[in-house]
Design a protein around this motif. Structure first.
Motif, mmCIF file in Angstrom:
data_model
loop_
_atom_site.group_PDB
_atom_site.id
_atom_site.type_symbol
_atom_site.label_atom_id
_atom_site.label_comp_id
_atom_site.label_asym_id
_atom_site.label_seq_id
_atom_site.Cartn_x
_atom_site.Cartn_y
_atom_site.Cartn_z
ATOM 1 N N LYS A 5 0.810 -1.158 0.067
ATOM 2 C CA LYS A 5 0.135 0.023 -0.054
ATOM 3 C C LYS A 5 0.985 1.187 0.074
ATOM 4 C CE LYS A 5 -4.379 -1.353 1.943
ATOM 5 N NZ LYS A 5 -5.313 -1.278 3.185
ATOM 6 N N ALA A 6 1.975 1.223 0.624
ATOM 7 C CA ALA A 6 2.763 2.449 0.670
ATOM 8 C C ALA A 6 3.584 2.720 -0.575
ATOM 9 C CB ALA A 6 4.032 2.208 1.726
ATOM 10 N N SER A 9 0.682 4.385 -2.627
ATOM 11 C CA SER A 9 0.411 5.730 -2.392
ATOM 12 C C SER A 9 1.624 6.532 -2.807
ATOM 13 C CB SER A 9 0.325 5.664 -0.689
ATOM 14 O OG SER A 9 0.179 7.025 -0.364
ATOM 15 N N LYS A 12 1.052 7.218 -6.570
ATOM 16 C CA LYS A 12 -0.076 8.024 -6.875
ATOM 17 C C LYS A 12 0.251 9.489 -6.618
ATOM 18 C CE LYS A 12 -4.062 4.722 -6.308
ATOM 19 N NZ LYS A 12 -5.092 4.384 -5.374
ATOM 20 N N ARG A 13 1.012 9.665 -5.491
ATOM 21 C CA ARG A 13 1.369 10.984 -4.981
ATOM 22 C C ARG A 13 2.368 11.631 -5.897
ATOM 23 N NH1 ARG A 13 0.639 14.528 -1.120
ATOM 24 N NH2 ARG A 13 2.292 15.775 -0.252
ATOM 25 N N ALA A 36 0.889 2.257 -10.374
ATOM 26 C CA ALA A 36 -0.045 2.329 -9.034
ATOM 27 C C ALA A 36 -1.313 1.065 -9.287
ATOM 28 C CB ALA A 36 -0.648 3.591 -8.587
ATOM 29 N N GLU A 40 -2.006 -2.263 -7.184
ATOM 30 C CA GLU A 40 -3.251 -2.436 -6.321
ATOM 31 C C GLU A 40 -3.991 -3.499 -6.584
ATOM 32 O OE1 GLU A 40 -5.580 1.473 -5.004
ATOM 33 O OE2 GLU A 40 -5.377 1.148 -7.204
ATOM 34 N N TYR A 509 -10.174 5.625 5.894
ATOM 35 C CA TYR A 509 -10.627 6.901 5.454
ATOM 36 C C TYR A 509 -12.014 7.120 5.927
ATOM 37 C CZ TYR A 509 -6.283 5.689 3.057
ATOM 38 O OH TYR A 509 -5.194 5.509 2.973
#
Length: 595
Positions: A5-6, A9, A12-13, A36, A40, A509
């Protein structure tokens, strides 16, 4: 560094920040987004991916593969670090504001809006409304969103706090690190990351040197502080014979600590992070249980050490430290009670993996350990066009696929996450809903309706004869937007009257419904801990939902997805059999008129 997941992330960032910088053509940004999405959709764990240097993964070219390999080894994703260095830190905080994407953030940056505070000011002094692409309505919404972001900018999501806590514990290995504070109590967000250890200030600072910013031992207190990627850190330390006292003082909310200290004072003792003392004599309290025994107090599960729980019980001394009527810690729900992983998304809508891949991962996880895990599909309906929602024709095609996979032996139940429309009706006709094994109904639009209309809308939906579960009831996104205005008590009353299950959305979230409401309604409702997973890795988010359920004092019997697949199908059959088509209209009338 964290797991797969890191990596996702970071990719995406990086893509987002390339857009902020105005990368010509967007080729690099698209490459990082594609990588990404591929990561996923995988079920392969990070060590295996790293062992083959990320080769052979769709849309992960040699360049990105090399960057990811370096990231795994160093903990730094070099492209992201390079790009972040080109953007003012205040501009980066604008990503916390609901309604702002990379292009709008670039426009704000060009206009001199370079922080949350300057965004709020620009919204209030009229500058924002005058910017191309914004306008008065947008400025008003962004003012509220910026204010919300300002209030929450020092906090992190539960899963981030847990990940950071694990990193800290690894660095402090050998000093018996234990989570404390908000992390131990399982709050939905974390403002200060607290741990306790057995040791000295020198040992703690030596272990954390070079790993935390602003690392220092606090004079006069058994405390070392610092920051980890912007999150405040506090490490309490004690000698072995006083460890229980510091665990107790660090292990509850402010009111709990005050009451425990008041108890010590009442008995002629003093409780602090340095130990439990009677006069000048420090009592032997190597464990928290030892400290509580000296104080004549019951052990309260850490999840219960909040004002909301303490208000439920009073001991003879009037200190409210018995939490009467709530289940013991060993009776609370755990991940290992769960069988059904419900409300999941696939590539049919906006998910990253096929239904078969999601179901296979659910079977592999097998949290209950009895081979009875199953997946509940829950792709978006047509109204969620932004998420590639399924119209009636595509849902029928998906149903055909699910039935074929079921016959092939995959443990599935067929469902959908159906949009609740503005008037409270559902996005599919009843005859199609009746073909599904279960139905999740959720709000994804119309957030600006008045509280009265929003309440009527959800009551009508929660009372529909074919709804199984009311999804993320308030629509909140933690640290990004509050829930829409509504009378949640009235909506939960409609769920109770109609036997509608209330979702605890396990996405870190969302974590919606809030544990405080679930605690108040625990004896009147049935709940589902749903992943809302959009990828195989997202199925493990169910642990965050379990943490919320434990704070709400829920037991396995109160969680519908502890049932086996056959039991779940029977639950839905009975639920539908007790309702009539007119129930929804009657409920709206009764709840809104008070009759």
């Amino acid at each position: 560094m964290g797991g797969r997941k890191a990596l996702v992330s970071a990719l995406k960032r990086t893509a987002d920040l390339l857009e902020v910088l105005g990368e010509e053509g967007g080729f690099r940004a698209n490459a990082y987004r594609g990588a990404a999405r591929s990561l996923e959709g995988l079920t392969t764990e990070l060590p295996e991916l790293a062992a083959r240097d990320f080769r052979g993964i769709s849309k992960v070219g040699p360049g990105i593969a090399a960057e990811l390999t370096k990231y795994v080894r160093s903990g730094v994703f070099e492209p992201l670090a390079e790009i972040e260095a080109q953007i003012p830190p205040g501009v980066l905080t604008l990503f916390r504001v609901r309604g702002l994407g990379p292009k709008k953030i670039r426009a704000l940056w060009d206009a001199g809006v370079v922080s949350l505070q300057t965004l709020w000011e620009a919204a209030h002094d009229g500058r924002l409304a005058g910017l191309k692409g914004f306008g008065a309505k947008s400025a008003s919404a962004l003012s509220d969103a910026a204010e919300f972001a300002l209030a929450s900018q020092e906090r992190q999501f539960m899963n981030v706090g847990q990940s950071f806590g694990a990193r800290l514990s690894g660095w402090l290995e050998g000093l018996e690190p234990r989570p404390a504070g908000e992390l131990r109590r399982g709050l939905e967000t974390v403002g200060t990351l607290r741990l306790t250890v057995t040791g000295t200030a020198q040992q703690v600072t030596a272990a954390l040197a070079g790993k935390l910013e602003n690392l220092e031992a606090v004079p006069g207190k058994p405390l070392v502080t610092g920051h980890l990627e912007g999150l405040a850190v506090e490490v309490g330390y004690a000698e072995a014979e006083a460890r229980g006292a510091i665990d107790l003082t660090f292990g509850g909310g402010p009111e709990y600590r005050n009451r425990v200290r008041a108890r010590a004072t009442e008995l002629g003792m003093n409780l602090s992070g340095r130990g439990l003392k009677r006069g000048d004599t420090r009592l032997q309290t190597p464990t928290e249980a030892d400290a509580l025994r000296e104080l004549g107090l019951e052990y309260i599960p850490p999840e219960y050490r909040e004002n909301e729980h303490l208000a439920l019980g009073l001991d003879s001394g009037g200190l409210g430290l018995n939490v009467a009527g709530l289940p013991a810690e060993g009776d609370l729900i755990t991940v290992h009670h769960l069988r059904g992983l419900l409300h999941t998304h696939s590539t049919w809508s906006d998910g990253a993996a096929s239904i078969a891949e999601m179901a296979t991962e659910a079977g592999r996880l097998d949290f209950a350990g009895d081979g009875q895990s199953y997946l509940g599909t829950g792709d978006h309906s047509g109204a969620a066009h932004y998420a590639n929602g399924l119209d009636a024709s595509r849902l029928r095609q998906q149903l055909k696929e699910v039935r074929e996979l079921q016959r092939a032996g995959l443990p599935l139940i067929a469902g959908a996450e159906v949009d609740i429309l503005d008037d409270g009706s559902l996005d599919y006709p009843d005859e199609l809903l009746a073909e599904l094994d279960y139905v999740v109904a959720s709000v994804h639009s119309g957030f600006t309706l008045s509280s009265e209309r929003q309440t009527e809308r959800l009551i009508r939906a929660a009372s529909h004869p074919l709804i199984t579960i009311l999804g993320h009831p308030t629509g909140r996104l933690l640290l990004r937007r509050p829930g829409y205005p509504l009378d949640l008590e009235a909506v939960l009353a409609a769920c109770e009257a109609n036997g509608t299950v209330v979702e605890i959305n396990a996405s870190p979230y969302r974590l919606d419904v809030d544990w405080r409401f679930a605690l108040r309604w625990r004896d009147r409702l049935t709940f589902a801990i749903n992943t809302d997973a959009h990828s195989p890795g997202g199925l493990q988010d169910v642990g965050s939902g379990v943490t919320v359920a434990r704070k709400a004092a829920l037991t396995p019997a109160q969680i519908v997805n502890t049932l086996t697949r056959a039991e779940m199908l029977e639950f839905v059959r009975k639920q539908r059999a007790t309702r009539s088509p007119a129930t929804g209209e009657q409920a709206v009338e009764e709840q809104t008129t008070g009759s």
